[in-house]
Design a protein around this motif. Structure first.
Motif, PDB file in Angstrom:
ATOM      1  N   PRO A 135       0.840  -1.207   0.000  1.00  0.00           N
ATOM      2  CA  PRO A 135       0.000   0.000   0.000  1.00  0.00           C
ATOM      3  C   PRO A 135       0.866   1.245   0.000  1.00  0.00           C
ATOM      4  O   PRO A 135       2.015   1.234   0.465  1.00  0.00           O
ATOM      5  N   VAL A 136       0.311   2.340  -0.511  1.00  0.00           N
ATOM      6  CA  VAL A 136       1.094   3.558  -0.625  1.00  0.00           C
ATOM      7  C   VAL A 136       1.489   4.095   0.746  1.00  0.00           C
ATOM      8  O   VAL A 136       2.558   4.703   0.900  1.00  0.00           O
ATOM      9  N   TRP A 137       0.657   3.857   1.771  1.00  0.00           N
ATOM     10  CA  TRP A 137       0.999   4.381   3.099  1.00  0.00           C
ATOM     11  C   TRP A 137       2.272   3.751   3.631  1.00  0.00           C
ATOM     12  O   TRP A 137       2.979   4.347   4.456  1.00  0.00           O
ATOM     13  N   SER A 138       2.592   2.522   3.172  1.00  0.00           N
ATOM     14  CA  SER A 138       3.822   1.885   3.639  1.00  0.00           C
ATOM     15  C   SER A 138       5.049   2.628   3.131  1.00  0.00           C
ATOM     16  O   SER A 138       6.114   2.604   3.764  1.00  0.00           O
ATOM     17  N   ILE A 139       4.931   3.295   1.982  1.00  0.00           N
ATOM     18  CA  ILE A 139       6.022   4.120   1.473  1.00  0.00           C
ATOM     19  C   ILE A 139       6.071   5.437   2.229  1.00  0.00           C
ATOM     20  O   ILE A 139       7.134   5.883   2.670  1.00  0.00           O
ATOM     21  N   VAL A 140       4.918   6.056   2.399  1.00  0.00           N
ATOM     22  CA  VAL A 140       4.856   7.364   3.058  1.00  0.00           C
ATOM     23  C   VAL A 140       5.396   7.288   4.479  1.00  0.00           C
ATOM     24  O   VAL A 140       6.075   8.206   4.957  1.00  0.00           O
ATOM     25  N   SER A 142       7.554   5.016   5.676  1.00  0.00           N
ATOM     26  CA  SER A 142       8.830   4.308   5.793  1.00  0.00           C
ATOM     27  C   SER A 142       9.962   5.265   6.139  1.00  0.00           C
ATOM     28  O   SER A 142       9.828   6.491   6.023  1.00  0.00           O
ATOM     29  N   ALA A 143      11.088   4.712   6.560  1.00  0.00           N
ATOM     30  CA  ALA A 143      12.276   5.520   6.817  1.00  0.00           C
ATOM     31  C   ALA A 143      12.752   6.145   5.511  1.00  0.00           C
ATOM     32  O   ALA A 143      12.598   5.562   4.430  1.00  0.00           O
ATOM     33  N   ASP A 144      13.323   7.341   5.621  1.00  0.00           N
ATOM     34  CA  ASP A 144      13.736   8.073   4.425  1.00  0.00           C
ATOM     35  C   ASP A 144      15.257   8.152   4.362  1.00  0.00           C
ATOM     36  O   ASP A 144      15.942   8.201   5.381  1.00  0.00           O
ATOM     37  N   GLY A 145      15.765   8.167   3.153  1.00  0.00           N
ATOM     38  CA  GLY A 145      17.183   8.348   2.885  1.00  0.00           C
ATOM     39  C   GLY A 145      17.335   8.921   1.498  1.00  0.00           C
ATOM     40  O   GLY A 145      16.359   9.378   0.897  1.00  0.00           O
ATOM     41  N   THR A 146      18.521   8.900   0.957  1.00  0.00           N
ATOM     42  CA  THR A 146      18.712   9.412  -0.396  1.00  0.00           C
ATOM     43  C   THR A 146      18.357   8.343  -1.417  1.00  0.00           C
ATOM     44  O   THR A 146      18.391   7.135  -1.132  1.00  0.00           O
ATOM     45  N   THR A 147      18.043   8.790  -2.616  1.00  0.00           N
ATOM     46  CA  THR A 147      17.774   7.840  -3.705  1.00  0.00           C
ATOM     47  C   THR A 147      19.020   7.037  -4.032  1.00  0.00           C
ATOM     48  O   THR A 147      18.936   5.837  -4.327  1.00  0.00           O
ATOM     49  N   ALA A 148      20.195   7.659  -3.972  1.00  0.00           N
ATOM     50  CA  ALA A 148      21.445   6.943  -4.236  1.00  0.00           C
ATOM     51  C   ALA A 148      21.617   5.777  -3.272  1.00  0.00           C
ATOM     52  O   ALA A 148      21.964   4.649  -3.673  1.00  0.00           O
ATOM     53  N   ASP A 149      21.362   6.015  -1.987  1.00  0.00           N
ATOM     54  CA  ASP A 149      21.476   4.941  -0.999  1.00  0.00           C
ATOM     55  C   ASP A 149      20.419   3.863  -1.234  1.00  0.00           C
ATOM     56  O   ASP A 149      20.682   2.667  -1.039  1.00  0.00           O
ATOM     57  N   GLU A 150      19.229   4.271  -1.649  1.00  0.00           N
ATOM     58  CA  GLU A 150      18.159   3.312  -1.916  1.00  0.00           C
ATOM     59  C   GLU A 150      18.554   2.354  -3.037  1.00  0.00           C
ATOM     60  O   GLU A 150      18.334   1.145  -2.951  1.00  0.00           O
ATOM     61  N   LEU A 151      19.138   2.880  -4.098  1.00  0.00           N
ATOM     62  CA  LEU A 151      19.565   2.028  -5.214  1.00  0.00           C
ATOM     63  C   LEU A 151      20.681   1.083  -4.784  1.00  0.00           C
ATOM     64  O   LEU A 151      20.720  -0.078  -5.207  1.00  0.00           O
ATOM     65  N   ALA A 363      16.785  14.262   1.448  1.00  0.00           N
ATOM     66  CA  ALA A 363      16.359  13.386   2.541  1.00  0.00           C
ATOM     67  C   ALA A 363      16.939  13.878   3.865  1.00  0.00           C
ATOM     68  O   ALA A 363      18.038  14.405   3.895  1.00  0.00           O
ATOM     69  N   PRO A 364      16.196  13.722   4.965  1.00  0.00           N
ATOM     70  CA  PRO A 364      14.799  13.259   5.024  1.00  0.00           C
ATOM     71  C   PRO A 364      13.832  14.385   4.664  1.00  0.00           C
ATOM     72  O   PRO A 364      14.080  15.540   5.005  1.00  0.00           O
ATOM     73  N   HIS A 365      12.774  14.016   3.962  1.00  0.00           N
ATOM     74  CA  HIS A 365      11.802  15.010   3.507  1.00  0.00           C
ATOM     75  C   HIS A 365      10.425  14.657   4.044  1.00  0.00           C
ATOM     76  O   HIS A 365       9.951  13.530   3.871  1.00  0.00           O
ATOM     77  N   ASP A 366       9.799  15.608   4.702  1.00  0.00           N
ATOM     78  CA  ASP A 366       8.439  15.438   5.209  1.00  0.00           C
ATOM     79  C   ASP A 366       7.468  15.601   4.046  1.00  0.00           C
ATOM     80  O   ASP A 366       7.381  16.677   3.440  1.00  0.00           O
ATOM     81  N   LEU A 367       6.747  14.550   3.719  1.00  0.00           N
ATOM     82  CA  LEU A 367       5.841  14.579   2.576  1.00  0.00           C
ATOM     83  C   LEU A 367       4.562  15.365   2.840  1.00  0.00           C
ATOM     84  O   LEU A 367       3.791  15.620   1.915  1.00  0.00           O
TER      85      LEU A 367
END
Length: 412
Positions: A135-140, A142-151, A363-367
């Motif tokens: 579900p989309v809420w699981s992304i919203v 979740s812990a945040d980091g940079t896209t580079a670290d995510e990849l 990151a971290p960014h409050d959506l």
């Protein structure tokens, strides 16, 4: 000078302001939207130049965005679709990577594994399944980091990131360091999986125009510069005063910070987009092209292959965008190399330098950022949610709902 009364004043007729106005109008609240420019749209505008439709900077619409589905008559926009794939320019080779359902011939280049190894393909598939399945809420949440670290955590190799993912995502985020919020990246990736990026037949500017047409004729007033706002009061540069039960500032982040000092001004990612008109299409595919070597051109596309209405019948329209300042001749040299043709004589139709293209989202960014800034004073926009069309539209709706709740509580 004149004095007016209305239920809610919305300052700014970009996507956020129009979204807020529509939500209020549907709820039966009288509102007026004041816009400084000569047309609605804010940063989402299209110019008609000699028969060419030039969006003010390379922009795309994803019909899978939830706010688009809620507010927009997508069929009326007559969308042309990009393939969910990229052409990778690498010396004398042009490879096609992407969804084989959109572009079956991508299977050959994916199978060749020049950029994505078997391990990369497995890692990307697993990441995609995680993003698409939950579900989309699981992304919203979740812990945040940079896209580079995510990849990196997803298990993708440096080669896959540097030759394909970084060049592609730099065009989405307008920054090449991939420091953008990984939560936002996952939301964007999810939307790409659900629908192909698209362009309206009449240009991106047709999106805000459609929203404005759904408001009463006298609800949107262009050419009206707002000089100051207070709780329940708006002053225009012409000396007019609007009194209202609530005021929503829906300008870009920098203008909002000037009008409401408590709003922090965002930092911006910038971009410059050139438009050229070759006599014939240099690539007969509706696809975005990137450079495997991370050259100065962020991305390029033959927009008339996506929407033939972007160019007259006797020409094509090619866009090219860059994050750094470039001379026109350098752009032409890069396009000649990437398309493997001579672009030196292509007529230049337009050039847009956009210093405030997208609010930075490190990151971290409050959506979901604060929208209430005093009694009867609210602020919305992509700088309050996410730097995207979805963020702007969703922020306008979120703010309108807050206004409706507050107005209801004041009546009780």
């Amino acid at each position: 000078m004149a004095s007016y009364e209305t239920g809610v004043v919305v300052v700014g007729a970009g996507l956020a302001g129009l979204s807020a106005g529509l939500h209020l109008h549907r709820a039966g609240i009288a509102c007026v939207v004041l816009e400084a420019g000569d047309e609605v749209g804010g940063r989402v505008r299209t110019d008609l130049v000699d028969g060419f439709r030039l969006d003010r900077g390379f922009q795309i619409l994803n019909p899978a965005y939830p706010a688009i589905r809620r507010l927009v008559d997508v069929d009326a926009l007559r969308l042309g679709k990009f393939w969910r794939a990229v052409r990778v320019s690498d010396g004398d080779r042009l490879s096609l990577l992407g969804n084989p359902l959109d572009a079956p011939k991508a299977l050959r280049d994916v199978a060749a594994r020049r950029y994505l190894s078997a391990k990369d393909l497995a890692a990307l598939g697993a990441f995609t399944a995680r993003v698409a399945g939950g579900p989309v809420w699981s992304i919203v949440q979740s812990a945040d980091g940079t896209t580079a670290d995510e990849l990196h955590r997803a298990g993708l190799s440096d080669r896959a990131v540097e030759t394909v993912l970084r060049p592609f995502l730099a065009g989405v985020f307008l920054e090449s360091g991939l420091s953008t919020s990984s939560r936002f990246f996952r939301l964007v990736w999810r939307s790409f999986l659900r629908s192909a990026p698209s362009l309206p037949a009449l240009g991106m500017g047709d999106l805000p125009r459609q929203l404005a047409r759904r408001l009463p004729v006298d609800a949107v007033r262009t050419g009206t510069v707002v000089e100051g706002v207070d709780s329940g009061r708006v002053r225009t540069a012409g000396g007019d005063v609007w009194n209202a039960r609530a005021v929503i500032v829906a300008t870009d982040g920098s203008a909002a910070a000037r009008l409401v000092p408590a709003v922090p001004e965002p930092r911006w990612n910038s971009v410059t987009t050139w438009y050229f008109a070759p006599p014939r299409s240099p690539l007969a595919e509706p696809v975005i092209m990137i450079d495997a070597h991370g050259g100065p051109i962020l991305n390029t596309a033959v927009l008339s292959e996506v929407c033939p209405t972007y160019a007259p019948d006797d020409a094509a329209l090619v866009s090219a965008s860059a994050l750094i300042p470039l001379e026109e001749q350098e752009v032409r040299r890069e396009l000649s190399r990437m398309y493997r043709t001579d672009a030196s004589r292509w007529p230049l139709v337009g050039r847009y330098e956009i210093p405030d293209a997208l609010p930075v989202m490190p990151a971290p960014h409050d959506l979901r950022r604060e929208i209430h800034f005093g009694e009867g004073l609210y602020v919305c926009g992509d700088h309050r949610d996410t730097s995207s069309l979805q963020g702007a539209l969703a922020s306008g709706g979120r703010t309108a709902r807050a206004v409706l709740r507050d107005l209801g509580s004041r009546r009780s």
